[in-house]
Design a protein around this motif. Sequence first.
Motif, PDB file in Angstrom:
ATOM      1  N   GLY A 291       0.811 -15.234   1.430  1.00  0.00           N
ATOM      2  CA  GLY A 291       0.509 -16.136   0.308  1.00  0.00           C
ATOM      3  C   GLY A 291       1.577 -16.064  -0.779  1.00  0.00           C
ATOM      4  O   GLY A 291       2.207 -17.070  -1.131  1.00  0.00           O
ATOM      5  N   LYS A 292       1.814 -14.856  -1.286  1.00  0.00           N
ATOM      6  CA  LYS A 292       2.787 -14.723  -2.383  1.00  0.00           C
ATOM      7  C   LYS A 292       4.199 -14.932  -1.863  1.00  0.00           C
ATOM      8  O   LYS A 292       5.043 -15.525  -2.548  1.00  0.00           O
ATOM      9  CB  LYS A 292       2.630 -13.372  -3.067  1.00  0.00           C
ATOM     10  CG  LYS A 292       1.286 -13.275  -3.771  1.00  0.00           C
ATOM     11  CD  LYS A 292       1.047 -11.944  -4.401  1.00  0.00           C
ATOM     12  CE  LYS A 292      -0.414 -11.809  -4.811  1.00  0.00           C
ATOM     13  NZ  LYS A 292      -1.350 -11.687  -3.647  1.00  0.00           N
ATOM     14  N   ASP A 311       6.157  -6.593   6.401  1.00  0.00           N
ATOM     15  CA  ASP A 311       4.799  -6.043   6.518  1.00  0.00           C
ATOM     16  C   ASP A 311       4.808  -5.049   7.664  1.00  0.00           C
ATOM     17  O   ASP A 311       5.524  -5.222   8.649  1.00  0.00           O
ATOM     18  CB  ASP A 311       3.745  -7.132   6.754  1.00  0.00           C
ATOM     19  CG  ASP A 311       2.349  -6.647   6.365  1.00  0.00           C
ATOM     20  OD1 ASP A 311       1.894  -6.968   5.257  1.00  0.00           O
ATOM     21  OD2 ASP A 311       1.720  -5.913   7.168  1.00  0.00           O
ATOM     22  N   VAL A 312       3.983  -4.016   7.522  1.00  0.00           N
ATOM     23  CA  VAL A 312       3.972  -2.963   8.544  1.00  0.00           C
ATOM     24  C   VAL A 312       3.236  -3.416   9.804  1.00  0.00           C
ATOM     25  O   VAL A 312       3.459  -2.876  10.890  1.00  0.00           O
ATOM     26  CB  VAL A 312       3.332  -1.668   7.959  1.00  0.00           C
ATOM     27  CG1 VAL A 312       1.832  -1.815   7.790  1.00  0.00           C
ATOM     28  CG2 VAL A 312       3.682  -0.441   8.768  1.00  0.00           C
ATOM     29  N   ASP A 334       7.834  -0.606   7.466  1.00  0.00           N
ATOM     30  CA  ASP A 334       6.930   0.227   6.670  1.00  0.00           C
ATOM     31  C   ASP A 334       7.593   0.449   5.311  1.00  0.00           C
ATOM     32  O   ASP A 334       8.688   1.021   5.233  1.00  0.00           O
ATOM     33  CB  ASP A 334       6.734   1.552   7.418  1.00  0.00           C
ATOM     34  CG  ASP A 334       5.774   2.486   6.689  1.00  0.00           C
ATOM     35  OD1 ASP A 334       5.557   2.309   5.467  1.00  0.00           O
ATOM     36  OD2 ASP A 334       5.250   3.401   7.341  1.00  0.00           O
ATOM     37  N   THR A 336       7.046   2.513   3.153  1.00  0.00           N
ATOM     38  CA  THR A 336       7.230   3.911   2.745  1.00  0.00           C
ATOM     39  C   THR A 336       8.417   4.550   3.488  1.00  0.00           C
ATOM     40  O   THR A 336       8.821   5.666   3.170  1.00  0.00           O
ATOM     41  CB  THR A 336       5.964   4.761   3.009  1.00  0.00           C
ATOM     42  OG1 THR A 336       5.734   4.823   4.417  1.00  0.00           O
ATOM     43  CG2 THR A 336       4.756   4.173   2.303  1.00  0.00           C
ATOM     44  N   ASP A 351       2.653  -5.995  -3.474  1.00  0.00           N
ATOM     45  CA  ASP A 351       1.233  -6.379  -3.526  1.00  0.00           C
ATOM     46  C   ASP A 351       0.526  -5.358  -2.636  1.00  0.00           C
ATOM     47  O   ASP A 351       0.379  -5.561  -1.431  1.00  0.00           O
ATOM     48  CB  ASP A 351       1.095  -7.813  -2.992  1.00  0.00           C
ATOM     49  CG  ASP A 351      -0.304  -8.367  -3.151  1.00  0.00           C
ATOM     50  OD1 ASP A 351      -1.123  -7.739  -3.843  1.00  0.00           O
ATOM     51  OD2 ASP A 351      -0.567  -9.438  -2.575  1.00  0.00           O
ATOM     52  N   PRO A 353      -1.630  -2.549  -0.552  1.00  0.00           N
ATOM     53  CA  PRO A 353      -2.933  -2.495   0.109  1.00  0.00           C
ATOM     54  C   PRO A 353      -3.931  -1.830  -0.828  1.00  0.00           C
ATOM     55  O   PRO A 353      -3.606  -0.814  -1.459  1.00  0.00           O
ATOM     56  CB  PRO A 353      -2.676  -1.625   1.349  1.00  0.00           C
ATOM     57  CG  PRO A 353      -1.331  -1.020   1.185  1.00  0.00           C
ATOM     58  CD  PRO A 353      -0.583  -1.789   0.144  1.00  0.00           C
TER      59      PRO A 353
HETATM   60  C1  LIG Z   1      -2.817  -6.976  -0.284  1.00  0.00           C
HETATM   61  S1  LIG Z   1      -2.113  -7.313   1.243  1.00  0.00           S
HETATM   62  C2  LIG Z   1      -0.758  -8.340   0.809  1.00  0.00           C
HETATM   63  C3  LIG Z   1      -1.154  -9.788   0.574  1.00  0.00           C
HETATM   64  C4  LIG Z   1       0.055 -10.706   0.490  1.00  0.00           C
HETATM   65  N1  LIG Z   1       0.994 -10.263  -0.506  1.00  0.00           N
HETATM   66  C5  LIG Z   1      -0.335 -12.143   0.208  1.00  0.00           C
HETATM   67  O1  LIG Z   1      -0.219 -12.592  -0.948  1.00  0.00           O
HETATM   68  O2  LIG Z   1      -0.714 -12.841   1.158  1.00  0.00           O
HETATM   69  C6  LIG Z   1      -1.326  -5.810   1.627  1.00  0.00           C
HETATM   70  C7  LIG Z   1      -0.477  -5.844   2.878  1.00  0.00           C
HETATM   71  O3  LIG Z   1       0.201  -4.591   2.949  1.00  0.00           O
HETATM   72  C8  LIG Z   1       0.420  -4.275   4.289  1.00  0.00           C
HETATM   73  N2  LIG Z   1       0.754  -2.853   4.360  1.00  0.00           N
HETATM   74  C9  LIG Z   1      -0.075  -1.787   4.367  1.00  0.00           C
HETATM   75  N3  LIG Z   1       0.644  -0.647   4.422  1.00  0.00           N
HETATM   76  C10 LIG Z   1       1.951  -1.000   4.431  1.00  0.00           C
HETATM   77  C11 LIG Z   1       3.175  -0.276   4.486  1.00  0.00           C
HETATM   78  N4  LIG Z   1       3.181   1.050   4.537  1.00  0.00           N
HETATM   79  N5  LIG Z   1       4.318  -0.990   4.474  1.00  0.00           N
HETATM   80  C12 LIG Z   1       4.317  -2.333   4.451  1.00  0.00           C
HETATM   81  N6  LIG Z   1       3.189  -3.065   4.426  1.00  0.00           N
HETATM   82  C13 LIG Z   1       2.030  -2.405   4.393  1.00  0.00           C
HETATM   83  C14 LIG Z   1      -0.867  -4.680   4.958  1.00  0.00           C
HETATM   84  O4  LIG Z   1      -0.664  -4.915   6.337  1.00  0.00           O
HETATM   85  C15 LIG Z   1      -1.222  -5.972   4.195  1.00  0.00           C
HETATM   86  O5  LIG Z   1      -0.765  -7.088   4.886  1.00  0.00           O
END
Ligand SMILES: C[S@@+](CC[C@H](N)C(=O)[O-])C[C@H]1O[C@@H](n2cnc3c(N)ncnc32)[C@H](O)[C@@H]1O
Length: 472
Positions: A291-292, A311-312, A334, A336, A351, A353
């Motif tokens: 979305g963003k 995205d992971v 990832d 991190t 954004d 999790p």
């Molecule tokens: C709150 S959602 C993001 C929503 C997105 N920004 C949107 O507006 O559609 C958080 C995202 O972080 C991802 N995520 C979780 N751990 C992560 C990591 N270690 N590295 C990258 N992405 C991660 C999840 O798979 C999820 O898609």
Amino acid sequence: MPPTRHHRGRSNANRRPDGPRRTGRPQDLVRRTAYDVIRAVDTRDAYANLLLPSRLRERGLTGRDAALATELTYGTLRGRGTYDAILALCSDRELRRIDRPLLDVLRLGAHQVLATRIPPHAAVGTAVELARDVTGPGQSKFANAVLRKVAGRDLAAWLEIVAPDDLDATTRLSIRRSHPKWIVSALRDALGPDRDEIDALLAADNDRPRVTLVARPGRAALDELAGTEPAPYSPVGAVLPDGDPAAFAAVRDGRAAVQDEASQLVALALAAAGIDGRDAFWADVCAGPGGKAGLLSAVATQRGARLLAADVTPHRAALVTRAVDDRAGVVVADGTVPAWRPGSFDRIMLDAPCTGLGALRRRPEARWRRGPEAVAELGPLQRELLRKALEALRPGGVVAYVTCSPHLAETRVVVDDVLRGRDDVDRLDAPDVLTGIAPSLDGVRVGDTPYAQFWPHRHGTDAMFLALLRKH
Ligand SMILES: C[S@@+](CC[C@H](N)C(=O)[O-])C[C@H]1O[C@@H](n2cnc3c(N)ncnc32)[C@H](O)[C@@H]1O
């Protein structure tokens, strides 16, 4: 739990491969569909907002049938806390001793009896039929006895009994507004000095959110979204009073999309935040489902910059590719363990999790799914993602730390913890940046901090948090 019309569903369920089993009795496909989704939420951790549309399609439910099935599913899932308190008084068995399928029928029946315009005798009758169909004749007698007691009073009268004024405030609100107690407490803490708004906030969580669309700048114009109204705050947003967003070609093409207004504004705020020097490389490090990233990539392209979205989770990264334009890159990575060098980016969206406590309006079952331990579990990941995002930022650039939760432990506490002892990061005034984009926006400042917090009951948006952090 909005009222609805008396409405009978179709009776051809026996012919459907995924429908109810053959019993020779007429079926009520609308109620059965609601029940099946509620069961799937219970047994398979399904998401109602994802499963319901496919069940409606498979079973050929459209128009008013689909609207009723949606209302029954969402209303029952949201209202579970209130209905369980009432059912406990109407049942001679403890709720935990009632088979789960039967308990779900009772919840669905209680919702129909107490929160729809379906006449009580019809609501009880159809619920008892459903109980007979899914659990057998013996149980249907029990369902009949319980639901007839429920139908003996209206919702207001039951609330006086199950949540009287002399109950402690948290328990009372928890029952009346159907939220777990830990969420009532956490949201009240997040409201801080405005904690007396808690009842309005919980009530807003039970309302169906209005549908807002974004016209991704440079890709779609707002006047392509005919029949919509201007969004209250977002310059690229529109409110769709009714109808299917996919009816717009721009939405089908991915040039416009359904997006909460606060989500639009936090992305625009990152793009608007003042930075020194180069402004060419942007990143969205937790981008799925996009979305963003969709909005950021459109703005980046207009400004001659480029977005890298990561995205992971591979399938969530795949969804991002549909949202962004051709100039953007999408990677599975990832955040991190970054796949990029320190100091690579000028603007970064993180954004993170989170528990999603700011989006309870959209995910009716979410409030029952996880307990307060989820907050503690996510804390280390949120902190590490923020540390790594700051590392990936070049001096002079800006990170937006965003959550769709207002929980203090996921928002300001994370930012304050990560910045403690660092003297290379300034907190920009996020409310100021937001009002530069949306001049009429008010009531987003968190106390006397430079952080911003949106609220469903004030802004009609998700409860999105924003901190803007500039490295020097
Ligand atoms: C709150 S959602 C993001 C929503 C997105 N920004 C949107 O507006 O559609 C958080 C995202 O972080 C991802 N995520 C979780 N751990 C992560 C990591 N270690 N590295 C990258 N992405 C991660 C999840 O798979 C999820 O898609």
